[in-house]
Scaffold this active site. Sequence first.
Site, PDB file in Angstrom:
ATOM      1  N   SER A 183       0.856  -1.196   0.000  1.00  0.00           N
ATOM      2  CA  SER A 183       0.000   0.000   0.000  1.00  0.00           C
ATOM      3  C   SER A 183       0.886   1.237   0.000  1.00  0.00           C
ATOM      4  O   SER A 183       2.014   1.204   0.501  1.00  0.00           O
ATOM      5  CB  SER A 183      -0.870   0.008   1.264  1.00  0.00           C
ATOM      6  OG  SER A 183      -1.486   1.263   1.433  1.00  0.00           O
ATOM      7  N   TYR A 187      -1.535  -0.001  10.183  1.00  0.00           N
ATOM      8  CA  TYR A 187      -1.675  -0.570   8.835  1.00  0.00           C
ATOM      9  C   TYR A 187      -0.404  -0.270   8.027  1.00  0.00           C
ATOM     10  O   TYR A 187       0.146  -1.159   7.360  1.00  0.00           O
ATOM     11  CB  TYR A 187      -2.911   0.059   8.182  1.00  0.00           C
ATOM     12  CG  TYR A 187      -3.174  -0.332   6.753  1.00  0.00           C
ATOM     13  CD1 TYR A 187      -3.732  -1.570   6.448  1.00  0.00           C
ATOM     14  CD2 TYR A 187      -2.897   0.550   5.702  1.00  0.00           C
ATOM     15  CE1 TYR A 187      -3.997  -1.919   5.131  1.00  0.00           C
ATOM     16  CE2 TYR A 187      -3.156   0.210   4.397  1.00  0.00           C
ATOM     17  CZ  TYR A 187      -3.716  -1.028   4.109  1.00  0.00           C
ATOM     18  OH  TYR A 187      -3.968  -1.374   2.809  1.00  0.00           O
TER      19      TYR A 187
HETATM   20  N1  LIG Z   1      -8.718  -0.711  -1.139  1.00  0.00           N
HETATM   21  C1  LIG Z   1      -7.648   0.052  -1.033  1.00  0.00           C
HETATM   22  O1  LIG Z   1      -7.732   1.294  -1.073  1.00  0.00           O
HETATM   23  C2  LIG Z   1      -6.304  -0.581  -0.860  1.00  0.00           C
HETATM   24  C3  LIG Z   1      -5.184   0.234  -1.065  1.00  0.00           C
HETATM   25  C4  LIG Z   1      -3.918  -0.321  -0.919  1.00  0.00           C
HETATM   26  C5  LIG Z   1      -3.790  -1.643  -0.566  1.00  0.00           C
HETATM   27  N2  LIG Z   1      -4.895  -2.404  -0.356  1.00  0.00           N
HETATM   28  C6  LIG Z   1      -4.686  -3.794   0.025  1.00  0.00           C
HETATM   29  O2  LIG Z   1      -5.349  -4.632  -0.886  1.00  0.00           O
HETATM   30  C7  LIG Z   1      -5.661  -5.865  -0.248  1.00  0.00           C
HETATM   31  C8  LIG Z   1      -7.124  -6.194  -0.521  1.00  0.00           C
HETATM   32  O3  LIG Z   1      -7.917  -5.205   0.109  1.00  0.00           O
HETATM   33  P1  LIG Z   1      -9.344  -4.791  -0.445  1.00  0.00           P
HETATM   34  O4  LIG Z   1      -9.349  -3.315  -0.587  1.00  0.00           O
HETATM   35  O5  LIG Z   1      -9.734  -5.637  -1.569  1.00  0.00           O
HETATM   36  O6  LIG Z   1     -10.217  -5.096   0.858  1.00  0.00           O
HETATM   37  P2  LIG Z   1     -11.450  -6.078   1.109  1.00  0.00           P
HETATM   38  O7  LIG Z   1     -12.468  -5.950   0.031  1.00  0.00           O
HETATM   39  O8  LIG Z   1     -11.861  -5.812   2.515  1.00  0.00           O
HETATM   40  O9  LIG Z   1     -10.789  -7.523   0.990  1.00  0.00           O
HETATM   41  C9  LIG Z   1      -9.931  -8.035   1.959  1.00  0.00           C
HETATM   42  C10 LIG Z   1      -9.768  -9.514   1.713  1.00  0.00           C
HETATM   43  O10 LIG Z   1      -8.877 -10.033   2.712  1.00  0.00           O
HETATM   44  C11 LIG Z   1      -9.430 -11.225   3.200  1.00  0.00           C
HETATM   45  N3  LIG Z   1      -9.012 -11.485   4.574  1.00  0.00           N
HETATM   46  C12 LIG Z   1      -9.088 -10.659   5.644  1.00  0.00           C
HETATM   47  N4  LIG Z   1      -8.677 -11.305   6.762  1.00  0.00           N
HETATM   48  C13 LIG Z   1      -8.341 -12.564   6.358  1.00  0.00           C
HETATM   49  C14 LIG Z   1      -7.876 -13.721   7.039  1.00  0.00           C
HETATM   50  N5  LIG Z   1      -7.655 -13.720   8.366  1.00  0.00           N
HETATM   51  N6  LIG Z   1      -7.632 -14.844   6.318  1.00  0.00           N
HETATM   52  C15 LIG Z   1      -7.847 -14.863   4.979  1.00  0.00           C
HETATM   53  N7  LIG Z   1      -8.287 -13.813   4.289  1.00  0.00           N
HETATM   54  C16 LIG Z   1      -8.544 -12.675   4.978  1.00  0.00           C
HETATM   55  C17 LIG Z   1     -10.943 -11.042   3.122  1.00  0.00           C
HETATM   56  O11 LIG Z   1     -11.564 -12.319   3.025  1.00  0.00           O
HETATM   57  P3  LIG Z   1     -12.439 -13.023   4.177  1.00  0.00           P
HETATM   58  O12 LIG Z   1     -12.984 -11.939   5.063  1.00  0.00           O
HETATM   59  O13 LIG Z   1     -13.501 -13.763   3.401  1.00  0.00           O
HETATM   60  O14 LIG Z   1     -11.495 -13.946   4.865  1.00  0.00           O
HETATM   61  C18 LIG Z   1     -11.082 -10.277   1.819  1.00  0.00           C
HETATM   62  O15 LIG Z   1     -11.196 -11.164   0.739  1.00  0.00           O
HETATM   63  C19 LIG Z   1      -5.322  -5.682   1.222  1.00  0.00           C
HETATM   64  O16 LIG Z   1      -4.070  -6.262   1.505  1.00  0.00           O
HETATM   65  C20 LIG Z   1      -5.250  -4.183   1.378  1.00  0.00           C
HETATM   66  O17 LIG Z   1      -4.406  -3.797   2.429  1.00  0.00           O
HETATM   67  C21 LIG Z   1      -6.152  -1.911  -0.501  1.00  0.00           C
END
Ligand SMILES: NC(=O)c1ccc[n+]([C@@H]2O[C@H](COP(=O)([O-])OP(=O)(O)OC[C@H]3O[C@@H](n4cnc5c(N)ncnc54)[C@H](OP(=O)(O)O)[C@@H]3O)[C@@H](O)[C@H]2O)c1
Length: 253
Positions: A146, A159
């Site tokens: 990120s 984070y």
């Molecule tokens: N959205 C943004 O602005 C952004 C920016 C930079 C980086 N990111 C990164 O991108 C990645 C995906 O985020 P997103 O934005 O797509 O968020 P999201 O829609 O909340 O998805 C997060 C995913 O992580 C999984 N997860 C959470 N805890 C887990 C666990 N204990 N075991 C297995 N899976 C787990 C969730 O699946 P379950 O709950 O079904 O387990 C879900 O599929 C993350 O690493 C986040 O830090 C996001």
Amino acid sequence: MHSPFRLDGKVALLTGASSGLGHRFAGVLAAAGAQVALAARRTGRLAALEQEIAAGGGKAVAVEMDVTRVNSIAAGVEKAEAALGPIDILINNSGVATEQRMGRFTEADYDHVMGTNLKGAFFVAQEVGRRMIDAKRGGRIINVGSTAGLRPFTMLGLYGMSKAGLIYMTRSMATEWARHGICVNAICPGYIKTELNAEHWDTEAGKKLITMLPRRRIGNPADLDGLILLLASDAAETINGAIIPADDGFAAG
Ligand SMILES: NC(=O)c1ccc[n+]([C@@H]2O[C@H](COP(=O)([O-])OP(=O)(O)OC[C@H]3O[C@@H](n4cnc5c(N)ncnc54)[C@H](OP(=O)(O)O)[C@@H]3O)[C@@H](O)[C@H]2O)c1
């Protein structure tokens, strides 16, 4: 001419495939020809995505995995390989965020964020990396970092710490595993609207934040399609240990 971005015959494992970026990446890799193992805790969502990919002519398998538990990681990776064969590509994407001032984070917050984003990502990459080394087929590991791992963000200190650790981990694994033909890279997206932050953008703080972003906009998961495909593909043969911001230039400012 054969496209260097096709993934026919490759097997990919995606963690966090039940929503947001992971859900999107799974579709992108499947459309490029990869067979995909979909990992997360919410198996109902994974089953729906498995069906969606099958309906589009691809092959996917849902794998229950809680990345905070090392036993669950090992069982999930084992199930993925039993169903699809040796993993060629790992998208290490599961992540959580908790907002708080640095002085107010609790031990539970720390364990939740670091346990998922850093410990979880480490043991997923370790499990898959060991198997890639044993299989002697090389591989691609893409860690989802990120912008917050590159510069401090108010309320997102914990984070950011987890993502900074992930960046260090990426470089360490890239250096150690290069000799095995495994490329380990990290992408660092800026703000992208997903379930992780969806509610924030309608708040006053969220609206104010948008005015401070380089392009005054929140990203879309599809913005990352090309980057994920590049790093997963044969075209990335020499790209190793790269930390690539994909944030409209936010980290540069
Ligand atoms: N959205 C943004 O602005 C952004 C920016 C930079 C980086 N990111 C990164 O991108 C990645 C995906 O985020 P997103 O934005 O797509 O968020 P999201 O829609 O909340 O998805 C997060 C995913 O992580 C999984 N997860 C959470 N805890 C887990 C666990 N204990 N075991 C297995 N899976 C787990 C969730 O699946 P379950 O709950 O079904 O387990 C879900 O599929 C993350 O690493 C986040 O830090 C996001």
